[in-house]
Scaffold this active site. Structure first.
Site, short mmCIF file in Angstrom:
data_model
loop_
_atom_site.label_atom_id
_atom_site.label_comp_id
_atom_site.label_asym_id
_atom_site.label_seq_id
_atom_site.Cartn_x
_atom_site.Cartn_y
_atom_site.Cartn_z
N CYS A 36 54.86 44.99 3.09
CA CYS A 36 56.04 45.43 2.32
C CYS A 36 55.71 45.34 0.84
CB CYS A 36 57.26 44.56 2.62
SG CYS A 36 58.68 45.08 1.63
N GLY B 49 57.66 59.61 3.75
CA GLY B 49 58.06 60.98 3.98
C GLY B 49 56.85 61.91 4.04
N LEU C 39 63.67 44.23 1.92
CA LEU C 39 63.92 43.44 3.13
C LEU C 39 65.31 42.84 3.22
CD1 LEU C 39 60.48 41.60 3.35
CD2 LEU C 39 61.28 43.47 4.80
C1 LIG Z 1 64.13 52.58 3.51
C2 LIG Z 1 62.88 52.06 4.15
C3 LIG Z 1 62.82 50.73 4.55
C4 LIG Z 1 61.67 50.21 5.15
N1 LIG Z 1 61.65 48.91 5.58
C5 LIG Z 1 60.57 48.44 6.25
C6 LIG Z 1 60.57 47.12 6.83
O1 LIG Z 1 61.56 46.40 6.76
N2 LIG Z 1 59.44 46.70 7.48
C7 LIG Z 1 58.34 47.50 7.60
O2 LIG Z 1 57.35 47.08 8.20
N3 LIG Z 1 58.32 48.75 7.09
C8 LIG Z 1 59.40 49.24 6.41
N4 LIG Z 1 59.38 50.53 5.92
C9 LIG Z 1 58.18 51.35 6.09
C10 LIG Z 1 58.29 52.29 7.29
O3 LIG Z 1 58.44 51.56 8.49
C11 LIG Z 1 57.05 53.21 7.40
O4 LIG Z 1 55.91 52.42 7.57
C12 LIG Z 1 56.84 54.06 6.16
O5 LIG Z 1 58.08 54.48 5.65
C13 LIG Z 1 55.96 55.28 6.41
O6 LIG Z 1 56.51 56.14 7.38
P1 LIG Z 1 57.43 57.43 7.02
O7 LIG Z 1 56.69 58.23 6.00
O8 LIG Z 1 57.61 58.14 8.32
O9 LIG Z 1 58.70 56.89 6.47
C14 LIG Z 1 60.53 51.06 5.33
C15 LIG Z 1 60.61 52.39 4.92
C16 LIG Z 1 61.75 52.91 4.35
C17 LIG Z 1 61.80 54.36 3.94
#
Ligand SMILES: Cc1cc2nc3c(=O)[nH]c(=O)nc-3n(C[C@H](O)[C@H](O)[C@H](O)COP(=O)(O)O)c2cc1C
Ligand SMILES: Cc1cc2nc3c(=O)[nH]c(=O)nc-3n(C[C@H](O)[C@H](O)[C@H](O)COP(=O)(O)OP(=O)(O)OC[C@H]3O[C@@H](n4cnc5c(N)ncnc54)[C@H](O)[C@@H]3O)c2cc1C
Ligand code: FES
Lengths: 304, 243
Positions: free
Chosen positions: A130, A217, A72
């Site tokens: 988180c 991912g 965060l």
């Molecule tokens: C680098 C990174 C930072 C993230 N930061 C946050 C965040 O600040 N708040 C949040 O709710 N989710 C955060 N996430 C989670 C993503 O919003 C998402 O829920 C999660 O990555 C699953 O989706 P994806 O597989 O398409 O990445 C973060 C994900 C990544 C990869």
């Protein structure tokens, strides 16, 4: 043919929503394409005070995905309101989703209330999921009482729709989803990252300074899809489905599982045009599967 | 930043674990020396970042040291192979500070990152000194390339098998200079930060997620607050970094 959907009474041109933490406050992407093509996006998790986040390294590679333990990093809610949102207003004309995180219920309430007052903000997304901060974030989202409590207290002060973002790192996500619905959540978003780790055989130490991080991912897509499917059966409020989405086909699968809108996270980090590419590919993919209006397929996999 | 498909047209092993890869493709986004590129390597999720060793409108050169699986796969590619590459990343070196006699200090795989800066400094009429550091003669590379540009090129090796025996930061004592540009290991950069008698800029490395400022994966603490190595850097100025 129509790709538009509605999220808590707000119409989106399409269901694609870059996920929090993978889209910053929008600027890096606005430099390379017109981000007004998005349904909306969720900006970086914002806390009451500026945070550096965890020690580095806080990124690791994995087969079909990545781990992050960013923790965060953000400039704090006041700087977001005074600097990031005015900058964003120049390049993004739609309502944006405000991702809110805290280390106490009071902090969630404070940050949500401040962002609720911003005209640009369309929805408040409570990140009770988180996995990378200690004493906050996921600590609130792994019990029904914790998640319900944050939801209830924020709902008391916030006028805009409140979306609660759930963690997959629990035994039964449906009971937490129900607790949030009962506490007044207007929608749910799921999933946040899956708690994971890597070890470097050369040093025999964890790769991430924080030891663990969150996996995201394509590797987590089937897991996320399953959870969206289960939560859809458990609640009556809309769901933003996310986790590993990287194609228009994945969007359609998520919606068939029960998602009203779909988050795209890590895909943006390896292909900065991913969200735009998915939106552009949607009509062709709809035609392929005989879909006239995207809203018609929400939860379609549950029928019959 | 630009995303494009590049074709590998030359793959040369300069020493056993370091390859110079030349790609054909639109590299017009590389507007300054010291910028970097992110290469998608088939089979790996995250792109891998590499400094641009050289670029023209339609070619891109990277010098890649084999460190893990991704770099092993990349350096093993056959000519004709196509790669998706993000170019034009990072701030790059600010050459306006250089004055007459800039000193370029490169250590090991940091050496190629200074090549394009050297070429442009010479084109601007400066008389750069290129101080290149290696463990031994057998591990040295790019020496004749700097010399061919017309730079005063001095090699430092730990064992004295080529050039001067010593560490490359000895160049800070051995020469008079107007400014320092550097790329190499952190301990080398720290010495330059503390001991350079002029202004200095150095290129840093960090584990990266995106490479273009979106994920906050690569952040470091600086005197001016947290900064992203990929977007606010990778080039930072003397006194900026809180080591
Ligand atoms: C680098 C990174 C930072 C993230 N930061 C946050 C965040 O600040 N708040 C949040 O709710 N989710 C955060 N996430 C989670 C993503 O919003 C998402 O829920 C999660 O990555 C699953 O989706 P994806 O597989 O398409 O990445 C973060 C994900 C990544 C990869
Ligand atoms: C701005 C920048 C410029 C760079 N320039 C060059 C260059 O010109 N030539 C060169 O040979 N190397 C350069 N590197 C280092 C290079 O990116 C890594 O050696 C490479 O990513 C290792 O990948 P791998 O799959 O072989 O290693 P693995 O250890 O298997 O990689 C696993 C993960 O760790 C990351 N990683 C591992 N080592 C490093 C490192 N030292 N720095 C950053 N990320 C790392 C990888 O990107 C990958 O995500 C640069 C790094 C940065 C950040
Ligand atoms: S690597 Fe994503 S912000 Fe620097």
């Amino acid at each position: 043919m129509s790709t538009s959907v509605t999220l808590c009474g707000v119409k989106l041109d399409n269901p694609v929503i870059p996920a929090s933490g993978t889209f910053g406050y929008g600027h890096e992407f606005a430099e390379i394409y017109d981000i007004n093509c998005l349904g909306t996006f969720s900006f970086k998790g914002t806390t009451a005070h500026p945070r550096f986040g965890n020690q580095t390294p806080r990124i690791a590679d994995a087969t079909g995905g990545m781990l992050n333990s960013v923790g965060l990093q953000n400039p704090g809610v006041d700087a977001v309101i005074s600097e990031e949102l005015p900058k964003l207003a120049k390049v993004f004309k739609k309502p944006v989703m405000a991702n809110v995180c805290g280390f106490s219920v009071g902090e969630y309430v404070e940050v949500a209330e401040k962002l609720d007052a911003c005209a640009q903000v369309g929805w408040i997304e409570l990140n009770v999921s988180c996995p990378n901060v200690h004493g906050g974030g996921m600590g609130f989202g792994t019990t029904c009482e914790g998640a319900a409590n944050v939801t209830r207290e924020v709902k008391r002060v916030v006028k805009k729709p409140v979306i609660v973002k759930l963690t997959p790192n629990v035994t039964d996500i449906t009971s937490i989803a129900r607790a949030c619905e009962d506490a007044g959540a207007d929608a749910l978003s799921l999933i946040n990252t899956v708690l994971a780790m890597r070890i470097d055989p050369a040093t025999r130490r964890p790769v991430l300074a924080n030891v663990t991080g969150g996996l995201s991912g394509p590797a987590i897509f089937p897991l996320a899809l399953r959870m969206v499917y289960q939560v859809y059966e458990a609640v009556n409020i809309p769901i933003i489905g996310m986790g590993g989405v990287h194609s228009a086909r994945d969007v359609i699968e998520m919606m068939l599982a029960g998602a009203s809108a779909v988050g795209v996270g890590a895909a943006n980090l390896v292909n900065p045009f991913a969200a735009r590419d998915i939106i552009e590919a949607l009509p062709g993919e709809m035609e392929k599967y005989g879909i006239e209006n995207l809203v018609d397929i929400i939860g379609g996999a549950h029928n019959g | 930043m630009k995303k494009g498909t590049f074709t590998l047209i030359k793959n040369e092993a300069l020493v056993s674990d370091l390859h110079r890869l030349t790609f054909a493709g639109d590299a017009s986004a590389v507007t300054r020396p010291g910028m970097f590129a992110e290469v998608e390597i088939p089979g790996y999720f995250l792109r891998r970042p590499f400094s641009v060793a050289d670029a023209s409108e339609n070619s891109l050169t990277l010098a890649v040291r084999i460190r893990g699986e991704g770099t092993a796969a990349l350096t093993g590619a056959e000519t004709g192979a196509r790669f998706d590459i993000l170019t034009g990343l990072g701030n790059g070196f600010d050459l306006d500070c250089a004055f007459e006699r800039p000193l370029l200090i490169g250590g090991g795989s940091g050496v190629p990152a200074l090549y394009m800066a050297c070429r442009e400094l010479i084109a601007r009429g400066a008389k750069p000194i290129a101080a290149l550091g290696f463990n031994s003669a057998a591990e040295s590379f790019y020496v004749s390339d700097f010399a061919a540009l017309g730079a005063e090129t001095v090699v430092y090796t730990a064992d004295g098998s080529l050039g001067r025996r010593g560490v490359v930061t000895d160049a800070l004592l051995d020469f008079d200079y107007s400014y320092v540009y550097a790329c190499g290991a952190v301990p080398m950069l720290q010495i330059i930060d503390h001991e350079a008698k002029s202004g200095a800029q150095f290129s840093l490395e960090a584990r990266m997620g995106c490479g273009f400022g979106a994920c906050m994966g690569c952040t470091i603490e600086t005197a001016n607050g947290p900064r992203r190595v990929c977007k606010d850097g990778p080039v930072f100025r003397k006194g900026e970094i809180l080591w």
